[in-house]
Design an enzyme around this catalytic site. Structure first.
Site, PDB file in Angstrom:
ATOM      1  N   ASN A  93       0.831  -1.224   0.000  1.00 35.34           N
ATOM      2  CA  ASN A  93       0.000   0.000   0.000  1.00 35.34           C
ATOM      3  C   ASN A  93       0.858   1.265   0.000  1.00 35.34           C
ATOM      4  O   ASN A  93       0.742   2.124   0.859  1.00 35.34           O
ATOM      5  CB  ASN A  93      -0.981  -0.008   1.182  1.00 35.34           C
ATOM      6  CG  ASN A  93      -0.295  -0.018   2.537  1.00 35.34           C
ATOM      7  OD1 ASN A  93       0.858  -0.420   2.662  1.00 35.34           O
ATOM      8  ND2 ASN A  93      -0.994   0.432   3.557  1.00 35.34           N
ATOM      9  N   ASP A 283       3.339  -5.300  12.114  1.00 35.75           N
ATOM     10  CA  ASP A 283       2.542  -4.337  11.340  1.00 35.75           C
ATOM     11  C   ASP A 283       3.149  -2.936  11.503  1.00 35.75           C
ATOM     12  O   ASP A 283       2.442  -1.963  11.752  1.00 35.75           O
ATOM     13  CB  ASP A 283       1.066  -4.361  11.741  1.00 35.75           C
ATOM     14  CG  ASP A 283       0.181  -3.576  10.771  1.00 35.75           C
ATOM     15  OD1 ASP A 283       0.688  -3.084   9.746  1.00 35.75           O
ATOM     16  OD2 ASP A 283      -1.029  -3.450  11.057  1.00 35.75           O
TER      17      ASP A 283
HETATM   18  C1  NCD Z   1      -1.595   0.267   7.905  1.00 34.44           C
HETATM   19  C2  NCD Z   1      -0.755   1.350   7.236  1.00 34.44           C
HETATM   20  O1  NCD Z   1      -0.597   2.410   7.825  1.00 34.44           O
HETATM   21  O2  NCD Z   1      -0.244   1.110   6.148  1.00 34.44           O
HETATM   22  N1  NCD Z   1      -2.224   0.771   9.073  1.00 34.44           N
HETATM   23  C3  NCD Z   1      -2.720   0.066  10.125  1.00 34.44           C
HETATM   24  O3  NCD Z   1      -3.370   0.645  10.988  1.00 34.44           O
HETATM   25  N2  NCD Z   1      -2.518  -1.226  10.247  1.00 34.44           N
HETATM   26  C4  NCD Z   1      -2.604  -0.169   6.885  1.00 34.44           C
HETATM   27  C5  NCD Z   1      -3.428  -1.306   7.278  1.00 34.44           C
HETATM   28  O4  NCD Z   1      -2.893  -2.430   7.356  1.00 34.44           O
HETATM   29  O5  NCD Z   1      -4.629  -1.122   7.459  1.00 34.44           O
HETATM   30 ZN    ZN Z   2      -3.679  -4.378   7.586  1.00 30.30          ZN
END
Ligand code: NCD
Ligand code: ZN
Length: 413
Positions: A93, A283
């Protein structure tokens, strides 16, 4: 024959801890055994610390390109090395979005000159399914955001992608939104929009669309974990394991993340200790602080994940064996990285050495990530990375990085 590097300590080897050493030649583990049986080496790193297989974070947003103000390949991978990770896998993304073979390859080319650890890439849902064969040659897998487009929700197109992919297909599971996001950080409004049920429904929808095992990203509830059982691998983040909706209220917008923090995270933690969660992933989602105030979801995680998980080991919530499975061997297996995930002769010499007893406090102002904030800022931890060795090179020791821009490698299938 002389080895390039000799590492000694308490080795995590075939599911046990044994005192000994690892001799490295040409970036590979050459011999594992008692120190007295090992050859001399040009360089030695003698520790009395725990030596684990190199940790792998399979859910990281390194950003770069038009989002370089949030993070770039250099700062993001420095954060990885500082946090004890030897391999990370980058999400699609980005701006521009990674959804064609061409854009994927461009990204990999840019990354090559900047990264300082091993980096693999996911492709987003491909704009043209005819490109999947070509993408399979470069990406470790795909990432689908079920709420992002009609195609990414469509059972037929999900099935076609999963069928054609040779790598792992990861899913961020939420049903497509019906209402706009709130304009300020309102925990209840956000939870009402991103419900536990929306996550569960989306997971069920994905699982009923596919015939092969897939990977479900950042599960936030016990029900999500249980529905994956035997049908998909699943991943949990440190924040969903350790922080609650109440913590989100207390911390404020810094703690805003998707999926949002839920009630009673200790139930998710119990499932982790019972071995029902396959992967721990950070993440790592860096943003500029001004963007956080505008409700950008996510926060950096590469420099907090290992200390938080080691603290759980010290507190008796997680066995060392589980930690190694979730942070190294399982991600290696899911990603198809056959030469990683174990301390064994012939495997890549990627090692994470940890000081299990080091007491410290998380200080986000000292992160290598551009995003110098964290909902865990100020939290006391016991255990931290001591050294990060990648392909037989010591890239971090005692908090100090030894990296040159571009010294990392792009990992392909
Ligand atoms: C992620 C991002 O900032 O790219 N953010 C998040 O809160 N996990 C995007 C996502 O995985 O939704
Ligand atoms: Zn996600």
């Amino acid at each position: 024959m002389q080895a390039d590097l000799l590492v000694t300590g308490f080795l995590f080897h075939k599911g046990r801890v044994l005192e000994g050493g690892i001799a490295v030649v040409d970036g590979k583990i050459w011999k594992v055994g008692k120190e007295s049986t090992l050859p001399k080496a040009d360089q030695t790193l003698k520790t009395r610390k725990l030596v684990l297989p190199g940790l792998i974070d399979m859910h990281v947003h390194l950003r770069d390109m038009e989002l370089s103000h949030k993070e770039d390949y250099f700062t993001g991978t420095c954060a990885a090395v500082a946090g004890g990770f030897t391999t990370v896998v980058d999400m699609p993304n980005t701006v521009p979005y990674t959804d064609t073979a061409g854009k994927l390859k461009e990204k990999m080319e840019v990354a090559k000159g900047k990264i300082v650890c091993n980096v693999g890439f996911y492709c987003g849902f491909p704009r043209d399914l005819n490109e999947v064969d070509e993408i399979n040659r470069h990406a470790l897998g795909f990432k689908v955001y079920t709420y992002r487009s009609e195609e990414e929700w469509d059972p037929q197109s999900i099935a076609s992608l999963v069928e054609a992919s040779r790598g792992v297909v990861c899913f961020h599971c939420e049903t497509p939104a019906k209402k706009p996001e709130p304009s300020f950080f309102d925990v209840d409004a956000i939870s009402a929009l991103h419900t536990e049920n929306s996550e569960l429904e989306a997971i069920k929808h994905v699982l009923s669309s596919v015939k092969k095992s897939v990977h479900i990203c950042h599960v936030s509830t016990p029900a999500s974990v249980m529905v994956c059982s035997g049908r998909a691998t699943c991943e949990a983040t440190p924040h969903h394991l350790l922080l609650s909706k109440e913590d989100a209220r207390r911390i404020g917008v810094i703690a805003h993340v998707l999926p949002p923090l839920r009630n009673e995270p200790e139930r998710l933690l119990r499932l982790l200790s019972e071995g029902r969660i396959d992967v721990i992933a950070s993440d790592h989602a860096p943003h500029a602080l001004e963007e956080k105030e505008q409700l950008a979801p996510g926060f950096p995680g590469l420099e907090t994940t290992l200390p938080l998980m080691l603290t759980l080991v010290n507190d008796g919530f997680l066995s060392l064996r589980r930690l190694v499975s979730c942070l190294s061997s399982n991600p290696a297996r899911i990603l198809g990285l056959e030469n990683k995930g174990e301390v064994e002769e012939g495997k890549d010499a990627d090692l994470t050495i940890v000081d299990l007893k080091a007491e410290h406090v998380i200080d986000a102002s000292r992160f290598y990530s551009k995003a110098k904030f964290s909902p865990f800022d100020g939290r006391k931890c016991v255990g931290k990375p001591y050294a990060t060795i990648i392909g037989g090179e010591v890239r971090m020791e005692n908090g100090e990085l030894f990296v040159k821009k571009g010294c990392g490698s792009v990992v392909t299938p």
